[in-house]
Write an enzyme that holds these catalytic residues in place. Structure first.
Site, PDB file in Angstrom:
ATOM      1  N   SER A 195       0.853  -1.291   0.247  1.00 21.64           N
ATOM      2  CA  SER A 195       0.038   0.039  -0.087  1.00 21.64           C
ATOM      3  C   SER A 195       0.620   1.202   0.098  1.00 21.64           C
ATOM      4  O   SER A 195       0.300   2.425  -0.523  1.00 21.64           O
ATOM      5  CB  SER A 195      -0.889   0.089   1.116  1.00 21.64           C
ATOM      6  N   HIS A 230      -5.196  -5.061  -0.858  1.00 21.57           N
ATOM      7  CA  HIS A 230      -5.265  -3.962  -2.122  1.00 21.57           C
ATOM      8  C   HIS A 230      -5.349  -4.744  -3.419  1.00 21.57           C
ATOM      9  O   HIS A 230      -5.639  -4.108  -4.336  1.00 21.57           O
ATOM     10  CB  HIS A 230      -4.128  -3.111  -1.872  1.00 21.57           C
ATOM     11  N   LYS A 235     -11.635  -1.989   0.184  1.00 27.79           N
ATOM     12  CA  LYS A 235     -11.035  -1.410  -0.885  1.00 27.79           C
ATOM     13  C   LYS A 235     -12.095  -1.363  -2.149  1.00 27.79           C
ATOM     14  O   LYS A 235     -12.979  -0.764  -2.407  1.00 27.79           O
ATOM     15  CB  LYS A 235      -9.654  -1.698  -1.258  1.00 27.79           C
TER      16      LYS A 235
END
Length: 551
Positions: A310, A338, A370
């Site tokens: 990230s 992610h 996300k």
């Protein structure tokens, strides 16, 4: 010295998978390239090399960055001395009077750093927003009358700020519309809270439906969902490994992985980021020498990595890690917070991105915060692994179950991505995200910025280096109605402060061009174009087809 691996970790026992060779399943990896894989029963070819960039800054930039911190530190101590002597009257770096009677929360240097550096630029973080985190959002304006120790709201709303900071990769975190009808129906039927843990009376049919869907999406045997993404790592890792086990952790792993590893009581050793030589040396030493002092074999050796990192925007070198894992009989735990939904031809994460077999990974972890526009996380893999966690996971025993409307939002989003809603809109979103990512990264490269990470990663770090430029960058962009996330020490190395952009499928080409134009001007104003690999920035050089995913 290590136990045989390639399977799940379950109640201290090891369950090995059957070995599969290239001729059996059609998967062949060589030098990080995937030649042929099976996807949805059909052969899929993915032969693109892994392209990542971590360009070093020019020497003078690093010198001035360290000088900036050094001079700031010297003047900070000097002004503290002058204030204590009654000579300095400015109280910009002094705690408020009502705070002085409290026991200090920080150590001396932490207190010094917070007062003299962080407080000066604190207005760039924790900005409140008052809308859904879509491609555009509304920011509540605030000002400070006491050097950023406290803030007050002015009553003004900054409308339609371009959102380049939220993890809304597929644009599914939006205001209510008719497509969310099922979420509203679940809210009316089940309410908001469950008021119990999974072990007691907190397992709903919605949770079971979601877990079955997650297992189907990942092509694994079973999955278990949790109400908090951070706790999915920090509370489940201690259930998988403990004293007498070895964790090999990437140096840039997320704080939730680090906390889970520390809570487990296992021995932790760090390998350099995505560095296979470093990892193999640790694996070899672990197998040869075993545990310290006793030289007994490690009970388990667990490799912990992330799919997309990230802060760096890099993608794990999964083919080589799997090869090492099999060679040294270790286990692999991968955090796809992610990467799930955002990479791979159909959004199924890094395993699909590299065209690999899901059985190559022992423990899948991911979050719904996300790409799915919700909250919570999951652990997936073999059924015996998941059944073990249902009994021993701290989150299952002590934490409140996932809210039913949240579970329905994830189900809705996952069906949308998988095409189970009867449309191809989910696949189009995944492809649009890839297209936007490549366009945004390529333009930044051509402008002369130093950006980190993989060319396919929607997380795009742009290096700023100097602390003064971090504040100026964020403030100027907000004045132009562009919201960005800036990150500095201690979240990054001292000399690698950066802005982190998160590209979304919901961003239009006009939005991206607006941001890129502002960044181009900001790069000239603040002298941020440090790259020595500059290319032409003429827009006519772009070939639209080059941004499409391969068929």
């Amino acid at each position: 010295m290590a136990n045989s691996g390639g399977g799940a970790v379950c109640n201290g026992n090891l369950h090995s998978h059957k070995k599969q060779d290239c001729s059996q399943n059609g998967n062949c990896t060589k030098n990080g390239l995937v030649k042929k894989v099976q996807q949805n029963g059909k052969p899929h070819f993915y032969e693109k090399p892994v392209v990542e960039s971590f360009e070093e800054a020019p020497l003078h930039v690093m010198v001035f960055t360290y000088m900036g911190y050094g001079i700031g530190t010297l003047f900070g101590y000097l002004r503290d001395f002058l204030r204590n002597s009654g000579i300095e009257k400015c109280n910009a770096a002094v705690e408020r009077e009502e705070q002085k009677d409290f026991v200090p929360l920080y150590q001396n240097f932490e207190n010094f750093y917070t007062r003299n550096i962080y407080m000066r630029i604190r207005d760039n973080w924790n900005r409140p927003i008052c809308s859904a985190p879509g491609p555009l959002f509304d920011v509540v304006e605030r000002v400070s009358d006491d050097y950023n120790w406290t803030f007050r709201f002015t009553g003004r709303i900054i409308k339609d700020v371009i959102n380049m900071g939220s993890y809304n990769f597929l644009g599914l975190a939006v205001r209510y519309d008719e497509s969310m009808r099922t979420v509203k129906d679940v809210l009316e039927e089940y309410g908001v809270g469950v008021a119990s843990t999974r072990h007691e009376m907190g397992t709903l049919d919605k949770h079971k439906e979601l877990e079955d869907l997650v297992a189907q999406f990942l092509n694994v045997e079973a999955a278990m969902v949790f109400g908090m993404g951070f706790a999915t790592n920090s509370m489940n890792i201690p259930a998988l490994v403990g004293k007498g086990c070895l964790i090999l952790s990437d140096e840039l792993n997320h704080a939730s992985l680090v906390l889970g590893a520390r809570l487990s009581g296992a021995t932790i050793r760090i390998f350099k980021h995505n560095n296979m030589q470093s990892l193999e040396k640790l694996l070899r030493d672990a197998v040869i020498y075993g545990q310290p002092r006793t030289r007994r074999a490690w009970k388990k050796i667990l490799i912990m990595v992330e799919g997309v990192y990230s802060m760096e925007g890099s993608i794990v070198n999964l083919p080589q890690i799997v090869a090492l894992k099999k060679k040294y009989k270790a286990y692999l735990y991968i955090d796809e917070a992610h990467s799930i939904g955002s990479v791979g031809p159909t959004g199924r994460g890094v395993v699909e991105f590299f065209g690999m077999d899901p059985q190559d990974v022992d423990v899948f972890m991911g979050t719904f915060t996300k790409s799915f526009g919700a909250s919570g996380g999951y652990i997936a893999g073999r059924k015996d692994l998941v059944d073990y966690l249902r009994v021993h996971s701290h989150s299952a025993v002590y934490a409140t179950s996932m809210s039913p409307p949240i579970a329905e939002q994830i189900i809705r989003s996952m069906k949308f991505i998988m095409g189970l809603d009867g449309t191809t809109q989910g696949l189009k979103r995944v492809r649009q995200l890839a297209k936007n990512t490549r366009y945004f990264r390529q333009r930044l490269n051509e402008m002369g910025f130093i950006i980190y990470g993989n060319e396919e990663s929607p997380v795009v770090p742009l290096l700023l280096y100097m602390p003064g430029k971090v504040a100026a960058f964020a403030r100027h962009l907000l004045n132009r109605k562009i919201g960005v996330v800036v990150v500095g020490f201690p979240a990054t190395p001292l000399a690698e402060a950066r802005a982190r952009f998160c590209v979304s499928a919901a961003h239009t080409r006009e939005m991206l061009d607006t941001v890129l134009e502002a960044l181009d001007e900001m790069g000239d104003l603040l002298h941020l174009k440090y790259s020595r690999n500059k290319k032409s920035a003429r827009p006519e050089l772009y070939d639209e087809t080059s941004f499409e995913l391969d068929d």
